[in-house]
Design an enzyme around this catalytic site. Structure first.
Site, mmCIF file in Angstrom:
data_model
loop_
_atom_site.group_PDB
_atom_site.id
_atom_site.type_symbol
_atom_site.label_atom_id
_atom_site.label_comp_id
_atom_site.label_asym_id
_atom_site.label_seq_id
_atom_site.Cartn_x
_atom_site.Cartn_y
_atom_site.Cartn_z
ATOM 1 N N ARG A 1 15.786 -11.172 -17.866
ATOM 2 C CA ARG A 1 16.658 -12.211 -18.433
ATOM 3 C C ARG A 1 17.608 -11.639 -19.481
ATOM 4 O O ARG A 1 18.736 -12.127 -19.624
ATOM 5 C CB ARG A 1 15.819 -13.334 -19.030
ATOM 6 C CG ARG A 1 15.231 -14.193 -17.940
ATOM 7 C CD ARG A 1 14.501 -15.377 -18.488
ATOM 8 N NE ARG A 1 14.199 -16.306 -17.414
ATOM 9 C CZ ARG A 1 13.282 -17.249 -17.488
ATOM 10 N NH1 ARG A 1 12.577 -17.415 -18.584
ATOM 11 N NH2 ARG A 1 13.079 -18.068 -16.478
ATOM 12 N N LYS B 1 2.056 -26.913 -5.485
ATOM 13 C CA LYS B 1 1.980 -28.375 -5.407
ATOM 14 C C LYS B 1 3.240 -29.006 -4.871
ATOM 15 O O LYS B 1 4.350 -28.601 -5.167
ATOM 16 C CB LYS B 1 1.699 -28.937 -6.801
ATOM 17 C CG LYS B 1 0.293 -28.658 -7.263
ATOM 18 C CD LYS B 1 -0.109 -29.648 -8.341
ATOM 19 C CE LYS B 1 -1.533 -29.405 -8.798
ATOM 20 N NZ LYS B 1 -1.619 -29.160 -10.233
ATOM 21 N N GLY C 1 10.330 -18.514 -10.772
ATOM 22 C CA GLY C 1 9.682 -17.391 -11.449
ATOM 23 C C GLY C 1 8.734 -16.637 -10.536
ATOM 24 O O GLY C 1 8.806 -15.408 -10.416
ATOM 25 N N GLY D 1 13.357 -24.159 -12.719
ATOM 26 C CA GLY D 1 13.598 -25.607 -12.726
ATOM 27 C C GLY D 1 15.069 -25.938 -12.528
ATOM 28 O O GLY D 1 15.419 -26.876 -11.811
#
Ligand code: ADP
Ligand code: MG
Length: 393
Positions: A37, A198, A350, A373
């Site tokens: 990053r 999930k 990630g 996200g």
């Protein structure tokens, strides 16, 4: 792109207030375990310094929840940036206040100042207008390069833009162009692979994708919920039984839109959630006492065939428990197929990026999104507050 970038404004002699995403993973000792990053923000920082601006950097790190906490200090990030940039990086003792204001006054063209972790301020995550105004007073122009935080409306991702001109940094531009390209004008066939533990956090992106793709390949823990919702016995496999209706709705939506939706046909199953469990490939109902932890060889081949032939690929979420050696084969196969695809290939998330690294194919993917996200919300077709706040061209 219809947003102004740092190249569209004159930065010479200006103080550029730059929001970066330096929320790096750290070991318990504080050691930075992956500095990608920081590296990803270098082009924008170098551009500003080379063009006669002073760079005042802002980032969050972890979740200090509005309180100053030494373990969340950007100290190590500042020194890593200094190494990578070969330019001194001064770290302010706080996010705002008289001492910070003094350091801001002193920073000159070609120099770098980093403010402390923006989440030390309770106003950051609340997008407090007073905080945004005080921070905006530190700069002449706001450069947002933190795509990974663009889905949040915080003081340093959106609020500041109300006070000074706001433009995209070069990383932000690259992300918007890559993701925007496959969202709005994908070459076909467009194949998406969605995995991960999930279904709950990915229902919206799955719904959005059924309106956009030609083929939807579903793997990972969430595919177990899909299969269970369609009546396949899954034995000890953890499934989200409260999401069966949603899973069936997505299957029906894909069918009504002519989208090919593929689930695994065979699974690598284990008799415990462990690296040392007994393992076997199952091509039918999962037997009692067993759980599905990866897609099997037949499914890998099926998924890979679609992926290699695609003109556009979007991948988010490993298709198995890739952290454990016996269950990484499916994810490795998907990673290799994406690398072999000659079309536009985008991977976000990630764990997905870690999987691509682990498979050794990172340099053969066209775009690795730095936003987890944020890239999902972008692919849901949502307007990200950090993008909306930028000036239009
Ligand atoms: P990303 O970070 O790329 O968005 P996610 O966080 O959604 O990806 O999903 C990654 C996690 O999903 C990994 O920790 C992986 O072990 C888990 N996972 C994948 N397949 C399964 C499975 N069959 N059963 C349990 N967990 C799984
Ligand atoms: Mg993850």
């Amino acid at each position: 792109m219809n947003k102004k970038t740092v190249r569209d404004v004159d930065v010479r002699g200006k103080k550029a207030l730059v929001r970066v995403d330096f929320n790096v993973p750290q070991a318990k000792t504080g050691e930075i375990t992956d500095d990608s990053r920081i590296r990803a923000a270098l082009p924008t920082i170098r551009y500003l310094l080379d063009n006669g601006a002073a760079a005042i950097l802002m980032s969050h790190l972890g979740r200090p929840k509005g309180k100053t906490a030494p373990e969340f200090s950007l100290r190590r990030v500042a020194s890593r940036l200094e190494e990578l940039l070969s330019v001194p990086v001064r770290l302010a003792p706080a996010v705002r206040g008289p001492e910070v204001a003094r350091m801001v006054r002193e920073v000159g063209p070609g120099q770098v100042l980093m403010l402390e972790n923006t989440r030390f301020e309770p106003g950051e995550e609340k997008n407090d207008p007073t905080l945004a105004k005080e921070l905006a007073s530190y700069g002449d122009v706001f450069v947002n390069d933190a795509f990974g935080a663009a889905h949040r409306a915080h003081a340093t991702t959106a609020g500041i833009a109300a006070h000074i001109p706001a433009v995209a940094g070069l990383l932000m531009q690259k992300e918007i162009e890559a993701l925007g390209g496959i969202l709005h004008a994908p070459e076909r066939p467009f194949v998406a692979i969605i995995g991960g533990a999930k279904i709950a956090e990915k229902i919206q992106v799955l719904e959005s994708l059924t309106e956009r793709v030609d083929t939807l390949l579903i793997g990972g823990g969430m595919s177990n919920t899909f299969m269970a919702s369609l009546g396949r016995p899954m034995a000890n496999t953890p499934v989200e039984s409260d999401k069966f209706d949603e899973a069936r709705r997505i299957v029906a939506a894909a069918a009504s839109r002519g989208v090919t939706l593929e689930l695994p046909t065979d699974m690598v199953c284990a008799d415990a959630f462990s690296e040392t469990a007994n393992v076997r490939t199952i091509n039918g109902p999962v037997p009692d006492g067993w759980m599905a932890l990866d897609i099997g060889p037949e499914s890998q081949e099926n998924f890979s065939r679609y992926i290699r032939k695609a003109a556009t690929v979007f991948w988010n979420g490993p298709v198995g428990v890739f952290e454990m050696a016996p269950f990484r084969g499916g994810t490795d196969a998907v990673a290799r197929a994406v690398a072999e695809c000659g079309g536009m290939t985008v991977v976000g998330g990630g764990d997905s990026l870690a999987a691509v690294e682990q498979a050794g194919v990172a340099d053969r993917i066209k775009h690795l999104s730095t936003g987890g996200g944020a890239s999902l919300e972008f692919m849901e077709g949502k307007t990200l507050p950090g993008v909306a706040a930028l000036l239009d061209k």
